[in-house]
Motif scaffolding. Structure first.
Motif, mmCIF file in Angstrom:
data_model
loop_
_atom_site.group_PDB
_atom_site.id
_atom_site.type_symbol
_atom_site.label_atom_id
_atom_site.label_comp_id
_atom_site.label_asym_id
_atom_site.label_seq_id
_atom_site.Cartn_x
_atom_site.Cartn_y
_atom_site.Cartn_z
ATOM 1 N N ILE A 133 0.865 -1.180 0.000
ATOM 2 C CA ILE A 133 0.000 0.000 0.000
ATOM 3 C C ILE A 133 0.898 1.225 0.000
ATOM 4 N N GLY A 134 0.551 2.187 -0.822
ATOM 5 C CA GLY A 134 1.244 3.471 -0.896
ATOM 6 C C GLY A 134 0.217 4.568 -1.046
ATOM 7 N N LYS A 135 0.670 5.801 -1.177
ATOM 8 C CA LYS A 135 -0.271 6.922 -1.236
ATOM 9 C C LYS A 135 -1.191 6.847 -2.433
ATOM 10 N N ASP A 136 -0.784 6.151 -3.498
ATOM 11 C CA ASP A 136 -1.625 6.043 -4.692
ATOM 12 C C ASP A 136 -2.437 4.760 -4.728
ATOM 13 N N GLY A 137 -2.416 3.987 -3.641
ATOM 14 C CA GLY A 137 -3.229 2.782 -3.581
ATOM 15 C C GLY A 137 -2.411 1.514 -3.524
ATOM 16 N N LEU A 138 -3.037 0.420 -3.939
ATOM 17 C CA LEU A 138 -2.408 -0.893 -3.901
ATOM 18 C C LEU A 138 -1.487 -1.064 -5.097
ATOM 19 N N GLN A 139 -0.332 -1.658 -4.840
ATOM 20 C CA GLN A 139 0.627 -1.905 -5.912
ATOM 21 C C GLN A 139 1.322 -3.224 -5.664
ATOM 22 N N ALA A 140 1.550 -3.973 -6.724
ATOM 23 C CA ALA A 140 2.252 -5.246 -6.628
ATOM 24 C C ALA A 140 3.759 -5.010 -6.602
ATOM 25 N N SER A 141 4.471 -5.939 -5.985
ATOM 26 C CA SER A 141 5.926 -5.882 -5.933
ATOM 27 C C SER A 141 6.473 -7.299 -5.885
ATOM 28 N N SER A 142 7.725 -7.442 -6.251
ATOM 29 C CA SER A 142 8.407 -8.712 -6.054
ATOM 30 C C SER A 142 8.515 -8.955 -4.554
ATOM 31 N N CYS A 143 8.214 -10.151 -4.114
ATOM 32 C CA CYS A 143 8.167 -10.473 -2.681
ATOM 33 C C CYS A 143 9.528 -10.383 -1.995
ATOM 34 N N GLU A 144 10.603 -10.347 -2.763
ATOM 35 C CA GLU A 144 11.957 -10.315 -2.197
ATOM 36 C C GLU A 144 12.437 -8.907 -1.889
ATOM 37 N N VAL A 145 11.720 -7.889 -2.325
ATOM 38 C CA VAL A 145 12.099 -6.503 -2.075
ATOM 39 C C VAL A 145 11.981 -6.216 -0.574
ATOM 40 N N SER A 146 12.899 -5.426 -0.039
ATOM 41 C CA SER A 146 12.828 -5.030 1.374
ATOM 42 C C SER A 146 12.023 -3.748 1.502
ATOM 43 N N LEU A 147 10.905 -3.852 2.210
ATOM 44 C CA LEU A 147 10.026 -2.709 2.446
ATOM 45 C C LEU A 147 9.607 -2.693 3.909
ATOM 46 N N GLN A 148 9.057 -1.574 4.336
ATOM 47 C CA GLN A 148 8.426 -1.526 5.644
ATOM 48 C C GLN A 148 7.144 -2.345 5.556
ATOM 49 N N TRP A 149 6.535 -2.629 6.702
ATOM 50 C CA TRP A 149 5.314 -3.426 6.694
ATOM 51 C C TRP A 149 4.358 -2.915 7.755
ATOM 52 N N ALA A 150 3.099 -3.374 7.653
ATOM 53 C CA ALA A 150 2.072 -3.000 8.619
ATOM 54 C C ALA A 150 1.367 -4.257 9.097
#
Length: 156
Positions: A133-150
């Motif tokens: 989830i980002g400011k522009d809505g739902l977006q897909a990503s490769s599962c291996e990317v390092s991101l923050q989470w909720a």
């Protein structure tokens, strides 16, 4: 709504500081928010809204590690029940993306098995199998990317 936005912003920006009560709850008429001394509270570093507690990480992990973190805390990666809930969280996001409990397993499904049926998810590649989830809505990503989470869990 203004108090909720401030609480969400504070939870993200000041998560190293324990939250006092984390028990803002809407009154029955929905026009004001109040502190409820007898209401269930959320753990330190979690933000309360309605009947749930939310955790927004400062660090970054891949999707599976993010899921493991939430499960270890008795919660799940954030799942939205409708557009209203999703829009609430979108409203305080800036440029960051957060892992949520959404994956493409023969169609976009939440971790509880229910289908994504109220929104679309932007995807640029077939290898993008995990949801953010980002400011522009739902977006897909490769599962291996390092991101923050909720994470999200019911208040106890």
């Amino acid at each position: 709504m203004e108090m909720i936005d401030n609480a969400l912003y504070s939870a993200l920006e000041l998560s190293a500081v324990p939250q006092a009560q984390n028990d803002y709850r809407p009154q029955q008429n929905g026009s004001k928010h109040t502190t409820c001394a007898s209401c269930p509270s959320c753990p330190d570093f979690w933000m309360g809204y309605g009947d749930h507690c939310y955790y927004f990480s400062m660090e970054k992990k891949d999707w599976n590690s993010s899921l493991e973190f939430c499960l270890a805390k008795g919660s799940q990666l954030l799942m939205f029940t409708d557009n209203q809930e999703m829009n609430l969280f979108q409203s305080f996001l800036d440029k960051d993306f957060y892992w949520i409990g959404l994956r493409n397993n023969s169609g976009w499904r939440w971790e509880d098995g229910s289908a994504l049926n109220f929104s679309r998810i932007l995807s640029n590649s077939l290898i993008q199998k995990c949801g953010t989830i980002g400011k522009d809505g739902l977006q897909a990503s490769s599962c291996e990317v390092s991101l923050q989470w909720a994470c999200k869990k019911v208040r106890l």
